[in-house]
Motif scaffolding. Sequence first.
Motif, PDB file in Angstrom:
ATOM      1  N   SER A   1       0.791  -1.232   0.000  1.00  0.00           N
ATOM      2  CA  SER A   1       0.000   0.000   0.000  1.00  0.00           C
ATOM      3  C   SER A   1       0.823   1.282   0.000  1.00  0.00           C
ATOM      4  CB  SER A   1      -0.945   0.049   1.207  1.00  0.00           C
ATOM      5  OG  SER A   1      -1.692  -1.105   1.295  1.00  0.00           O
TER       6      SER A   1
ATOM      7  N   MET B   1       1.394   5.031  -0.969  1.00  0.00           N
ATOM      8  CA  MET B   1       0.326   6.006  -1.242  1.00  0.00           C
ATOM      9  C   MET B   1       0.180   6.257  -2.743  1.00  0.00           C
ATOM     10  SD  MET B   1      -0.821   6.203   1.632  1.00  0.00           S
ATOM     11  CE  MET B   1      -2.198   7.150   1.048  1.00  0.00           C
ATOM     12  N   GLU B   2       1.278   6.151  -3.478  1.00  0.00           N
ATOM     13  CA  GLU B   2       1.181   6.203  -4.933  1.00  0.00           C
ATOM     14  C   GLU B   2       1.110   4.762  -5.439  1.00  0.00           C
ATOM     15  OE1 GLU B   2       4.725   6.750  -7.203  1.00  0.00           O
ATOM     16  OE2 GLU B   2       3.749   7.963  -8.728  1.00  0.00           O
TER      17      GLU B   2
ATOM     18  N   ILE C   1       8.987   8.872  -6.544  1.00  0.00           N
ATOM     19  CA  ILE C   1       8.139   7.719  -6.224  1.00  0.00           C
ATOM     20  C   ILE C   1       7.411   7.982  -4.915  1.00  0.00           C
ATOM     21  CG2 ILE C   1       8.067   5.233  -5.795  1.00  0.00           C
ATOM     22  CD1 ILE C   1      10.671   4.919  -7.265  1.00  0.00           C
ATOM     23  N   GLY C   2       6.099   7.786  -4.943  1.00  0.00           N
ATOM     24  CA  GLY C   2       5.285   7.996  -3.747  1.00  0.00           C
ATOM     25  C   GLY C   2       5.208   6.762  -2.879  1.00  0.00           C
ATOM     26  N   GLY C   3       6.380   6.242  -2.504  1.00  0.00           N
ATOM     27  CA  GLY C   3       6.436   5.047  -1.652  1.00  0.00           C
ATOM     28  C   GLY C   3       6.474   3.777  -2.479  1.00  0.00           C
TER      29      GLY C   3
ATOM     30  N   PHE D   1       8.220   0.343  -0.772  1.00  0.00           N
ATOM     31  CA  PHE D   1       8.292  -0.665   0.296  1.00  0.00           C
ATOM     32  C   PHE D   1       8.493  -2.075  -0.233  1.00  0.00           C
ATOM     33  CE2 PHE D   1       5.346   2.812   1.470  1.00  0.00           C
ATOM     34  CZ  PHE D   1       6.205   3.472   2.332  1.00  0.00           C
TER      35      PHE D   1
ATOM     36  N   SER E   1      12.629   5.820  -2.943  1.00  0.00           N
ATOM     37  CA  SER E   1      11.186   5.885  -3.144  1.00  0.00           C
ATOM     38  C   SER E   1      10.545   6.695  -2.026  1.00  0.00           C
ATOM     39  CB  SER E   1      10.600   4.481  -3.226  1.00  0.00           C
ATOM     40  OG  SER E   1      11.139   3.652  -2.212  1.00  0.00           O
ATOM     41  N   GLY E   2      11.295   7.670  -1.530  1.00  0.00           N
ATOM     42  CA  GLY E   2      10.758   8.559  -0.510  1.00  0.00           C
ATOM     43  C   GLY E   2      11.608   8.653   0.738  1.00  0.00           C
TER      44      GLY E   2
END
Lengths: 162, 803
Positions: free
Chosen positions: B196, B198-199, B248-250, B252, B500-501
Amino acid sequence: MTAPVEISLVVNGETREIRVPPRKLLSDVLREDLHLTGTHVGCEHGICGACTVLIDGEPARSCLTFAVQMEGHEVTTIESVATGDAFGPLQQALHEEHGLQCGFCTAGIVMTFEAYLRENPDPDEAEVREVLSGNICRCTGYQSIVAAILKAARVIREGPSA
Amino acid sequence: MTAKNDFRYIGQPLPRREDRRFLIGKGRYLDDIAMPGALHACFVRSPHGHARILSVDCAAARAMPGVAGVFVGEDLACWTTSLRLAPPIEGLHPVEMTTLPIDKVRFHGDPVAVVLAEDRYVAEDAAERVEVEYEPIDSVVDTDSALRPDAPKVDEALSGNLVSHQFFSAGDIAARSAEAERIVEARFDLHRHTHSPMETRGCLADWDAGREHLTMHIGTQAPHPLRGQLAGRLRMRETQVTVISPDIGGAFGQKIALYREELAVAALSRHLARPVRWREDRMENLTSASHARETHCVTRASVRADGRILGLELELTEDFGAYCFYPANYMARVIAMILTGPYRINDYAFDVKVVLTNKCGNGPMRAPMAITSWVMDGTIDAVASDLGLEPLEVRRVNALRAEDLPFAMPTGEVLEDVTPLETLEAAAAAIDVPAFRQRQEEARQAGRLLGLGFCTVIESTTYGSQFYKAAGIPGSGHEAAWVRIEPSGVVNASVGLMGSGQGYETPLAQAVAEGLGVPTESVIVHMGHTDIAPYGMGSRGGRGATAGGGTLYLCAQKARDKALAIAAGMLNVNDAQGLRIHDGRIEQYLDAEWQHSGLTLSDVARRAYLDPTALPEGITPGLDVSLTYDPPPMTYSNATHACEVEIDPATGRLSIARYIVAEDCGTVLNPVVVKGQQQGAVAMGLSGALMEEVVYDSAGQNISATFADYLIASACEVPQIEILPMHTPNRRTPVGIKGMAEGGIMGSIGVIANAVNDALIPIGVRVEQLPLTPQRIRALLRAAECTDFRRTISETRMKTHDG
């Protein structure tokens, strides 16, 4: 029914006349038609809060709003918060307190608290957390965002030297 | 090893460079890139958990205005190759998948067809008009039923659903259990999660028909490996593909593999010679991107009366879902390898099974080995509980001490330069355990349930190429960098990672600044563009600082050495001995002190580029160096988490009164960024342990497909996290970096479960399954109320009568 409709709205203080299909979301119109890509779309079902903008000064989910509903209304987005090169107090505090990581949720948080702090200049931590619970952040764990909001509130109340 | 306080730029709490653009709404994420004329892709997805595809009728969709085409698995098979995963790992079955399914779908959300249209709204309309005829097959939605001999096969090319099975034994488990005072068995079920970010996922493929070149804009943690995958599966050369990662909005871990949707979009851009873009919606991300965890573990510890663990056995079963984008043992293997972690255990055996089911495929999610520390420290707590000992004492009795290091774990993994007992004692001291036990006892008398948990983490951070080779996994753990001092003296640098953030831009510039001797602000580190960055292995695990920062630091030193050799010529001294670069100035050691030579790095750079005939003999023009670096086989960080909780017996509500992390992650490039990673990891771990859960029903329907169902912790659920930094350097890495950012997940999962179990001791129940929702805790309390609690009460009454 799906033919584009002409609407007139005020975005970040500027009157805009645009033609949009009635089903097009405000978030998509801001991003695609008005090229204001600072408003992000995280879930398109109103939970995550990333797309929060101000409508007539009140926080609202732009992903749950049709652009045509904005006829005659005023929309404020993240692009209007800084003054020239100078951060607003919330932006400055988020920077100083490391209140953002990937940045995707940040605009929604800034817009939520731009409105909230205007009406609630001296919130405590529990109140800030309660309001912030409408915005999901997957990166920070919120602690630094809460610290930044409390700091921004102090700066707004007492001036930058506080 | 240089002591921490010798650094000038490393370790400074500088704010992040990324912040400005993100805070003013000027970040550039994938969906912010304008591309006139791009078609929008929308995927038609299976509504079934398991079904044969009998036919796909695209006519109605194709006939809609604005639709450019509809394509199915057979079309994509003409333009792309299948993904075959067959690493030479014993017990791992080779698997193969086409770009889109052709004959059958294997999970709810499996992509069956793709529609391209002028805009996303039209593409979604048309996707609803694609008629797919299915013949449903029974779904297997848990590992027990998947392993039955008559279970439907998820992958029909395999002999069953057991896709990977490995076992191992060191020492003599049978002898240790014979010596033991007791065998303590404990169970740990970690449920299914999804990343999950956010992007959500997305990409923009732009085929240049004239140059026959594909530019793929995509938020990816590993740009070069992705380029190789794209080129290979499109039957193109790596010179024909450029991968560019925007902000990149995350991620993980969700943005590493080349997914089927992305490959399909790239193939269709080439097929139609038009740009094609795709952004998945949240439902697709929750159901079809990548899942993680769902690992069931059983441990059996042979223990002495004082809690000393003589031998340990692990049985692990992972529910891997329907498809393998990674070798199926990829995550489970690490759990089994490092399980014994902070404890002195020599006799150890594991049995690891990975099972296919009709669910979205698993992938590495921030801490692929997330369950490890819960299993190990939960076993410690089970031992303490069974023997009636203080859990902290059982930890002490088993802990690795400084004098035990270096310590070879029974699996051969070597620990050195770690401090698990030190972090345990620091966390215990911060809590004041005797004082807590007294509060706990008083609270129990008043009918309140307080609990204290500890969890010590050994976090595998940086995987060197020797680890990959030993694991049989194709790939490498080395990293590559270049550093270019430009003619004006400013510094461009690059490395094969992609953030990525996390905030790589500042700490990695600090590593370059340190190696070179220039102010951090004069350095820019470029990442995420395969034509600019050197071929690197990308961002995975906790390798960013050690592999990325370490390589940049060494590369900057190489650039420094060349600059100083040129400076020596300019200063008419024999060699660079007695010269250094300090804040961009060339300094000479004269009269027992460093003195400004009058030269700056800009003077040296101008000489290098613009007056090369004046360079000393043997020095080539320019100041442009590159370097690769292979970290040790593995680096480890360590931490101890401690947590105080209270459970409301009436509602099952859990509240966290205090949360502490004592952590040793080696030399820190930037403490601001590290603290953010520590807090963020704990929050993500707690969110997963307390709330998040991917749920499939018995028919294989994913019933957690919105953020109203898949619950992510908000600011009201995540506690304040106190951090005790206890960093000591690793002697084998550049500047002593160890890496971090996943241990917080491992520790938080373990510590919260341990704290809850401590609170539940008087009730006589033990949590074996996460997430710890109020409903689950209430169910445990209810079960106890129905049986033990009533018995306790009646016994008490009888005693009262007797008395």
